[in-house]
Design an enzyme around this catalytic site. Sequence first.
Site, mmCIF file in Angstrom:
data_model
loop_
_atom_site.group_PDB
_atom_site.id
_atom_site.type_symbol
_atom_site.label_atom_id
_atom_site.label_comp_id
_atom_site.label_asym_id
_atom_site.label_seq_id
_atom_site.Cartn_x
_atom_site.Cartn_y
_atom_site.Cartn_z
ATOM 1 N N ASN A 183 13.774 3.991 4.076
ATOM 2 C CA ASN A 183 12.926 3.229 4.408
ATOM 3 C C ASN A 183 11.793 3.569 5.413
ATOM 4 O O ASN A 183 12.073 4.657 5.834
ATOM 5 C CB ASN A 183 13.685 1.955 5.530
ATOM 6 C CG ASN A 183 13.013 1.009 6.148
ATOM 7 O OD1 ASN A 183 12.009 0.332 5.164
ATOM 8 N ND2 ASN A 183 12.853 0.674 7.441
ATOM 9 N N ALA A 193 -1.181 7.501 7.953
ATOM 10 C CA ALA A 193 0.005 8.538 8.031
ATOM 11 C C ALA A 193 1.008 8.169 7.200
ATOM 12 O O ALA A 193 1.690 9.130 6.522
ATOM 13 C CB ALA A 193 0.487 8.696 9.526
ATOM 14 N N LEU A 238 18.997 -6.302 4.967
ATOM 15 C CA LEU A 238 19.882 -6.279 4.018
ATOM 16 C C LEU A 238 21.379 -6.593 4.681
ATOM 17 O O LEU A 238 21.578 -6.026 5.862
ATOM 18 C CB LEU A 238 19.832 -5.031 3.460
ATOM 19 C CG LEU A 238 18.334 -4.815 2.577
ATOM 20 C CD1 LEU A 238 18.221 -3.275 2.059
ATOM 21 C CD2 LEU A 238 18.216 -5.815 1.561
ATOM 22 N N MET A 261 10.803 -6.956 3.933
ATOM 23 C CA MET A 261 10.770 -7.779 5.068
ATOM 24 C C MET A 261 12.304 -8.630 5.501
ATOM 25 O O MET A 261 12.234 -9.281 6.113
ATOM 26 C CB MET A 261 9.618 -8.662 5.556
ATOM 27 C CG MET A 261 8.401 -8.006 5.580
ATOM 28 S SD MET A 261 8.321 -6.645 6.706
ATOM 29 C CE MET A 261 8.224 -7.273 8.112
ATOM 30 N N ARG A 262 13.183 -8.308 4.667
ATOM 31 C CA ARG A 262 14.481 -8.881 4.963
ATOM 32 C C ARG A 262 15.323 -7.703 5.185
ATOM 33 O O ARG A 262 15.499 -6.823 4.677
ATOM 34 C CB ARG A 262 14.833 -9.623 3.545
ATOM 35 C CG ARG A 262 13.911 -10.738 3.255
ATOM 36 C CD ARG A 262 14.473 -11.608 2.086
ATOM 37 N NE ARG A 262 15.547 -12.207 1.871
ATOM 38 C CZ ARG A 262 16.013 -13.191 2.552
ATOM 39 N NH1 ARG A 262 15.073 -14.032 3.189
ATOM 40 N NH2 ARG A 262 17.176 -13.625 2.415
ATOM 41 N N HIS A 295 9.429 2.993 8.477
ATOM 42 C CA HIS A 295 9.130 2.167 9.738
ATOM 43 C C HIS A 295 7.971 2.672 10.448
ATOM 44 O O HIS A 295 7.713 3.841 10.705
ATOM 45 C CB HIS A 295 10.420 2.351 10.619
ATOM 46 C CG HIS A 295 10.341 1.633 11.712
ATOM 47 N ND1 HIS A 295 10.486 0.018 11.673
ATOM 48 C CD2 HIS A 295 10.309 1.614 13.135
ATOM 49 C CE1 HIS A 295 10.215 -0.440 12.860
ATOM 50 N NE2 HIS A 295 10.147 0.384 13.709
ATOM 51 N N SER A 321 0.980 -1.413 0.006
ATOM 52 C CA SER A 321 -0.054 0.025 0.135
ATOM 53 C C SER A 321 0.909 1.212 -0.010
ATOM 54 O O SER A 321 0.240 2.162 -0.771
ATOM 55 C CB SER A 321 -0.833 0.074 1.250
ATOM 56 O OG SER A 321 -0.164 0.005 2.397
ATOM 57 N N ASN A 322 2.151 1.171 0.739
ATOM 58 C CA ASN A 322 2.875 2.504 0.546
ATOM 59 C C ASN A 322 3.499 2.434 -0.810
ATOM 60 O O ASN A 322 3.694 3.609 -1.313
ATOM 61 C CB ASN A 322 4.003 2.253 1.594
ATOM 62 C CG ASN A 322 3.719 2.654 3.091
ATOM 63 O OD1 ASN A 322 3.587 4.005 3.332
ATOM 64 N ND2 ASN A 322 3.552 1.689 3.842
ATOM 65 N N GLY A 371 22.909 -0.747 10.745
ATOM 66 C CA GLY A 371 21.909 -1.113 11.930
ATOM 67 C C GLY A 371 20.448 -1.181 11.533
ATOM 68 O O GLY A 371 20.035 0.170 10.918
HETATM 69 C C1 GRF Z 1 4.106 -0.666 6.612
HETATM 70 O O1 GRF Z 1 3.388 -0.531 8.014
HETATM 71 C C2 GRF Z 1 5.562 -0.108 6.779
HETATM 72 O O2 GRF Z 1 5.949 0.886 7.684
HETATM 73 C C3 GRF Z 1 6.177 -1.495 7.125
HETATM 74 O O3 GRF Z 1 5.568 -2.609 6.790
HETATM 75 C C4 GRF Z 1 4.254 -2.044 6.473
HETATM 76 C C5 GRF Z 1 4.058 -2.411 4.820
HETATM 77 O O4 GRF Z 1 2.927 -2.152 4.432
HETATM 78 N N1 GRF Z 1 7.631 -1.376 6.959
HETATM 79 P P1 GRF Z 1 2.395 -2.287 2.992
HETATM 80 O O5 GRF Z 1 2.900 -3.338 2.159
HETATM 81 O O6 GRF Z 1 3.041 -0.835 2.250
HETATM 82 O O7 GRF Z 1 0.921 -2.089 2.950
#
Ligand code: GRF
Length: 197
Positions: A114, A180, A100, A97-98, A116, A19-20, A150
């Site tokens: 990134n 947000a 690096l 989700m990995r 977060h 979605s992002n 890190g």
């Molecule tokens: C988001 O909450 C982002 O901050 C986190 O993983 C989620 C990814 O959501 N790192 P999407 O795949 O963008 O919907």
Amino acid sequence: MNAVSQPVRVAILISGGGSNMAALIDRATVPGAAFEVVLVLSNDPEAGGLAVAKAKGVTAVAVDHRPFGKDRAAHEAALQTELEAKDVQVVALAGYMRVLTPWLVGRWEGRMLNIHPSLLPKYPGLDTHARALAAGDAEAGCTIHLVTEGVDEGPILAQRAVPIVPGDTAATLAQRVLQAEHALYPQALSDFCQSLV
Ligand code: GRF
């Protein structure tokens, strides 16, 4: 960015629904945008975001990490090959989700962002919303930062806070933070790309 500048060529790395990623692609279509999304990469061929990207007309490629086993370096070399083939200038991690390795992070030093889902430096890592609730925090939020070796430690570029309200669960809070995120990441990436040219 001045009127004759070309938009910065961005790749987005995802592992899930994206979605992002979708919010970033949409921002890139605004006339005069500071960046264009030239590639979406996923480590998971089943990631829902791949189809979303394709539907929006963006090249989307899966580089499945599983055939590489424990050889993270080889998987990242394959990612790097895809990034170079598209002349990518900036990499945006969006739910990738990995973790690096220092090699890929070093290759993109100062050019990899990134998102977060916490107000860093609070709650790096996973389960950010549950941890914010357990701590009794009054607010939560999201952070855009540069990627360094890190995990979730790099210089912060932008943050947005949201309130925690009575009755919130990790799921309801995650949804509020995600809204947000969808506003913050396009603006932060746009500002970052404008600062490059
Ligand atoms: C988001 O909450 C982002 O901050 C986190 O993983 C989620 C990814 O959501 N790192 P999407 O795949 O963008 O919907």
